[in-house]
Design an enzyme around this catalytic site. Sequence first.
Site, mmCIF file in Angstrom:
data_model
loop_
_atom_site.group_PDB
_atom_site.id
_atom_site.type_symbol
_atom_site.label_atom_id
_atom_site.label_comp_id
_atom_site.label_asym_id
_atom_site.label_seq_id
_atom_site.Cartn_x
_atom_site.Cartn_y
_atom_site.Cartn_z
ATOM 1 N N TYR A 40 -43.372 -0.968 18.555
ATOM 2 C CA TYR A 40 -43.714 -2.271 19.380
ATOM 3 C C TYR A 40 -43.773 -1.873 20.646
ATOM 4 O O TYR A 40 -43.157 -1.182 21.351
ATOM 5 C CB TYR A 40 -42.581 -3.325 19.269
ATOM 6 C CG TYR A 40 -42.625 -4.163 18.067
ATOM 7 C CD1 TYR A 40 -43.604 -4.524 17.324
ATOM 8 C CD2 TYR A 40 -41.315 -4.012 17.184
ATOM 9 C CE1 TYR A 40 -43.520 -5.334 16.188
ATOM 10 C CE2 TYR A 40 -41.175 -4.684 15.920
ATOM 11 C CZ TYR A 40 -42.462 -5.504 15.338
ATOM 12 O OH TYR A 40 -42.323 -5.944 14.269
ATOM 13 N N LYS B 25 -7.988 -7.846 17.450
ATOM 14 C CA LYS B 25 -8.842 -9.147 17.392
ATOM 15 C C LYS B 25 -10.296 -8.421 17.122
ATOM 16 O O LYS B 25 -10.657 -7.270 17.159
ATOM 17 C CB LYS B 25 -9.008 -9.773 18.650
ATOM 18 C CG LYS B 25 -9.426 -8.733 19.850
ATOM 19 C CD LYS B 25 -9.035 -9.171 21.307
ATOM 20 C CE LYS B 25 -9.447 -8.336 22.260
ATOM 21 N NZ LYS B 25 -9.192 -8.722 23.627
HETATM 22 C C1 LIG Z 1 -8.192 -7.907 24.200
HETATM 23 C C2 LIG Z 1 -6.768 -8.023 24.879
HETATM 24 C C3 LIG Z 1 -5.908 -7.040 25.069
HETATM 25 C C4 LIG Z 1 -6.314 -5.482 24.619
HETATM 26 O O1 LIG Z 1 -7.138 -5.052 25.662
HETATM 27 P P1 LIG Z 1 -7.621 -3.549 25.714
HETATM 28 O O2 LIG Z 1 -8.079 -3.245 27.222
HETATM 29 O O3 LIG Z 1 -8.665 -3.435 24.647
HETATM 30 O O4 LIG Z 1 -6.522 -2.606 25.197
HETATM 31 C C5 LIG Z 1 -4.646 -7.460 25.594
HETATM 32 N N1 LIG Z 1 -4.536 -8.703 25.960
HETATM 33 C C6 LIG Z 1 -5.321 -9.568 25.856
HETATM 34 C C7 LIG Z 1 -4.909 -10.883 26.433
HETATM 35 C C8 LIG Z 1 -6.550 -9.491 25.515
HETATM 36 O O5 LIG Z 1 -7.338 -10.531 25.284
#
Ligand SMILES: *Cc1c(COP(=O)(O)O)cnc(C)c1O
Length: 385
Positions: free
Chosen positions: A270, A45
């Site tokens: 800044y 993702k």
């Molecule tokens: C992002 C996500 C994962 C992966 O989790 P990690 O800790 O990055 O391995 C797994 N399951 C769901 C439902 C997620 O949203």
Amino acid sequence: MSTAPVLQIAPRLVGPRLEVDLGAVAANTRFLAGRATGDLMAVVKADGFGHGAVEVARTALGHGASWLGVATIPEALQLRAAGLTAPVLSWLNPLDADWSRAVGAEVDLAVSSREQLDAVLGCTIGARVHLRLDTGMARDGAAPSEWAALCRVARAAERAGRVRVVGMMGHLPCADEPAHPANGLGRTRFAWGLMTARAAGLRPHARHLAATSATVLDPLSHHTMSRVGAGLVGIDPSRRLPAGTLRGALRLTAPLVEVRTVRAGTSVGYGHTWTAARTTRLGLVPLGYADGLPRLASAGAEVGVAGSRCAVAGRISMDMTVVDLGSTSAQVGDEVVLIGHGDGEPTVREWADWSGLLEHEVLTGLGRARVTRMVARRADVRSLS
Ligand SMILES: *Cc1c(COP(=O)(O)O)cnc(C)c1O
């Protein structure tokens, strides 16, 4: 979308560059597949945590992962469009999502509620769904009080040939703290959810609860599959693995675009938050917070210049960052390493600590518009031979 050119030989730097080392992703995948007692789902993702979803997915599939996971249907369709044929699960969609397109592309769908199930049933036949139980996050998934009814309705739809319940999923809120009581509670709730689903006549064959931390730390949570995202790109959320077990996969560099000498007492940037304590040389790096460098890191951050560490001088601004070149002999055009893989180079974990962000936030925030993205396959080839 990832259309990164393949890096052959390091060309002379022309601008900021983000290099992804698929060899590191491959090694991380092999490590995680070795830890998982069941199958491995590569979670790609948010464009593979900023590393390129398609490249990370393809690499993970070649090194021990057999499933892919994403939040949204468009993310899943991107993987299909790239020709990836492994099972893909999408778990976060609005009620009016394009369910029929997802099912047409053989994308599995997570379902958390009767409303979502109805939405899927309303425009598809034969969708493969994973029922999703809230195992302690109170964020997503069906509440335990609604689970039995969801299972019954899903089973009725399955018997009618309208859907196939192929999986069941949960997620643990505190898996990075192995002693936290939420872990045992989450595992117990998942086991109860599975019993309830079976009592309703369902036979979900893909049963998955563990993400990266639980894959590494809690074998009792593995069931038939682990879903790992962070670990693929070198993040150890629990910080319990020996250093170097998981490898950072991303390198962010930029050339110095200006160098100036300033006298002691010269204030920089800044708000004039940094003042030279001695005569020194300052270098200008053409990357700022709009490219994902966390502004909150300004006070502690360091970069790598010719093998040395140089402090960031003053506030990181939108497009640029000043560094104190100190005694280095760096010149305009020389490479500055903002994020590297260690060996003295600043790491993602350091940027997270300097800024108070999660490593995940640093990685997913890094440059899109102004950074050339490259994918290095050399390490991958070496690791295969
Ligand atoms: C992002 C996500 C994962 C992966 O989790 P990690 O800790 O990055 O391995 C797994 N399951 C769901 C439902 C997620 O949203």
